[in-house]
Enzyme design. Structure first.
Site, PDB file in Angstrom:
ATOM      1  CB  CYS A 183     -23.477  35.238  30.920  1.00 58.36           C
ATOM      2  SG  CYS A 183     -21.880  34.022  30.494  1.00 58.36           S
ATOM      3  CD  GLU A 220     -19.698  25.224  31.398  1.00 61.15           C
ATOM      4  OE1 GLU A 220     -19.422  26.416  30.753  1.00 61.15           O
ATOM      5  OE2 GLU A 220     -20.758  24.393  30.917  1.00 61.15           O
ATOM      6  CG  ASN A 241     -25.317  34.173  25.327  1.00 60.28           C
ATOM      7  OD1 ASN A 241     -25.352  33.234  25.339  1.00 60.28           O
ATOM      8  ND2 ASN A 241     -24.840  35.143  26.137  1.00 60.28           N
ATOM      9  CD  GLU A 243     -20.819  27.792  34.632  1.00 62.81           C
ATOM     10  OE1 GLU A 243     -20.812  29.111  34.654  1.00 62.81           O
ATOM     11  OE2 GLU A 243     -20.180  26.989  34.853  1.00 62.81           O
TER      12      GLU A 243
END
Ligand code: NDP
Length: 480
Positions: free
Chosen positions: A282, A461, A150, A248
């Site tokens: 996301c 992260e 994405n 993630e």
């Protein structure tokens, strides 16, 4: 025909098995290139190269390592237009978005971690009069980075930059759906002086080369961004191998709109949060909860904007909404729209595939879609659709809004839209998400922890969190 190669030991190479996959341009539906369909043999070559490079890379003076990372960032910036066009062709996103967001952020990732590696420090613990402990944070060794389609170069570099900054050698795999900018990154790294073998880029499917990276004994940690189902499969695969793993994963992000919000600015930002990158981020808002007293007005404003947003050829500078990434993904999103109707939802904007004329007549375009009248327990409110589709629901009280927002297996990002500061603080504490944005969306400070709770992932992260993930800590205790 644009034929990509793997990047191993500083050299572009064909896959060992000579197999390739078609690379399709989502805006046209046409094959425009080929991508290596790599396997275990390519992973073995990459690991061999990384092993040779590791001893020098992990002891390279920090300043020199930082200079190389900075030079990679400059290399990305100097090719901004070429990379943005490649990203747009590969992914279907508007080229203007790739120019403004994806590629500049990829450069920022390298700049940020070029600085971070020189600022990263570790703790010391004194046992008064007895001993001193200090913590060493050392590179893990060879690590694997696997990223989705994405935000291709943006997320690829978000993993690679801290892994390199921490002194690791990297085996990285972009999504097979969007391999082009990752392939271009190899040359940029070479030109920046990155030693051969420090970064190796392999292309191919998750089930083949992705699984081989996860399974290789000498790859000691995996940083993965992608879907929750894939993350679960990788977690169960890695558990018996005792590898470090950062996940993630997906999201189903709530936006809480209160009657006291700055109305026009909120409409603008909630709309952007819903449909940027065709809703394929996301962090995109997908469940919009609106205080009942402004529900009808807010709904109408969103619907008006949805009617005005027309998907078009992503290569045109004026295009604000491009193509869905693939036929498969378009079919998945359309199936959710059909499901929403079966679940009793009203489609109040969009809902239909769009057929353009000319170059893009076979592209994968979809109208921005708004659905209301679905219960919170409906599948369309519980499962990640990952497309330009949002649902609207009214609420009456703060506690009802929080309860609706938290009624989800996911927990990635929430937004709160209010001018009541006290409410903003209080609800931020109560929302079960890794990120809460108040009166903004996707405002990123790269020092902050980034990631989700529950089915949205494990670990964080960003900033020193990433440096910690990519290092092993070792305590040294010295008795007086
Ligand atoms: P996938 O999970 O399908 O794939 C992600 C990556 O993993 C791809 O490179 C894929 O390869 C690879 N892969 C697939 N199976 C395996 C396997 N068994 N072993 C190793 N690697 C594997 O996700 P998508 O690419 O479809 O991306 C969309 C998803 O990513 C959404 O759910 C979205 O929410 C999530 N995402 C999460 C983010 C976050 O920060 N939390 C950010 C961005 C996206 P290939 O595609 O080549 O098969």
């Amino acid at each position: 025909m644009d034929i990509l190669q793997n990047f191993i030991n500083g050299v572009y190479k064909d896959p060992v098995n000579s197999n390739y996959l078609d690379n399709i341009e989502p805006a046209t539906g046409l094959v425009y290139g080929q991508t290596p369909d790599s396997g275990e043999e390519d992973v073995a070559l990459a690991v061999e190269a990384a092993e040779k490079a590791l001893p020098q890379w992990r002891i390279m003076p920090l300043e020199q390592r930082a200079d190389i990372l900075y030079a990679i960032a400059q290399g990305i910036e100097s090719q901004l237009d070429e990379l943005a066009l490649a990203e747009s062709i590969d992914n279907g996103k508007p080229v203007s978005l790739a120019q403004a967001v994806d590629i500049p952020r990829a450069a920022s990732n390298f700049k940020f971690f070029a600085h971070a590696c020189s600022q990263f420090a570790s703790e010391s613990h004194s046992m008064t009069n007895t001993a001193t402990n200090y913590t060493l944070r050392q590179a893990i060794g060879i690590v694997g980075c696997i990223s989705p389609w994405n935000l291709p170069l943006y997320l690829f570099t978000w993993k690679i930059a801290p892994a390199l900054a921490a002194g690791n050698c990297v085996i990285a795999k972009p999504s097979e759906v969007t391999p082009k900018t990752a392939a271009l990154l190899g040359k940029i790294c070479l030109d920046a002086g990155l030693p051969n073998g420090v970064l190796n880029i392999l292309h191919g499917t998750g089930s083949s080369v992705g699984a081989a990276i996860c399974n290789h004994k000498k790859i000691k940690a995996i940083s993965f961004t992608g879907g929750t189902t894939t993350g679960a499969a990788i977690a169960s695969q890695l558990a018996p191998q005792f590898k470090k793993l950062s996940l993630e994963l997906g999201g189903k992000n709530p936006a809480l709109v209160f009657a006291d919000c700055d109305f026009d600015a909120t409409v603008e930002q909630v709309f952007r949060a819903s449909f940027a990158n065709q809703g394929q981020i996301c962090l995109c808002a997908s469940r919009i909860y609106i205080e009942r007293s402004v529900y009808e007005k807010f709904k109408q404003a969103l619907v008006d904007k949805a009617h005005a947003l027309k998907p078009d050829d992503p290569s045109m500078a004026s295009t604000q909404m491009g193509a869905i990434v693939s036929q498969d993904h378009l079919d998945k999103v359309l199936s959710y729209i059909a499901l929403a109707k079966n679940e009793g939802g009203n489609i109040i904007a969009g809902g239909e595939q769009v057929q353009l004329t000319g170059r893009c007549e076979n592209g994968y375009f979809l109208q921005p879609t708004i659905i209301e009248n679905l219960d919170n327990s409906a599948q369309c409110n519980q499962e990640e659709i990952f497309g330009p589709v949002i649902t609207l629901q009214p609420f009456d009280t703060d506690q009802e809004a929080v309860a609706l927002a938290n009624d989800s297996q996911y927990g990635l990002a929430a937004t709160i839209w209010t001018t009541n500061l006290s409410r903003a603080h209080q609800l931020s504490e109560q929302l079960n998400t890794g990120i809460v944005w108040v009166n903004c969306w996707l405002l990123r400070d790269l020092r902050t922890p980034f990631g989700g709770m529950n089915h949205s992932g494990v670990g964080r992260e960003g900033g020193f969190e990433a440096m910690r993930f990519f290092t092993e800590s070792k305590n040294v205790c010295i008795k007086y």
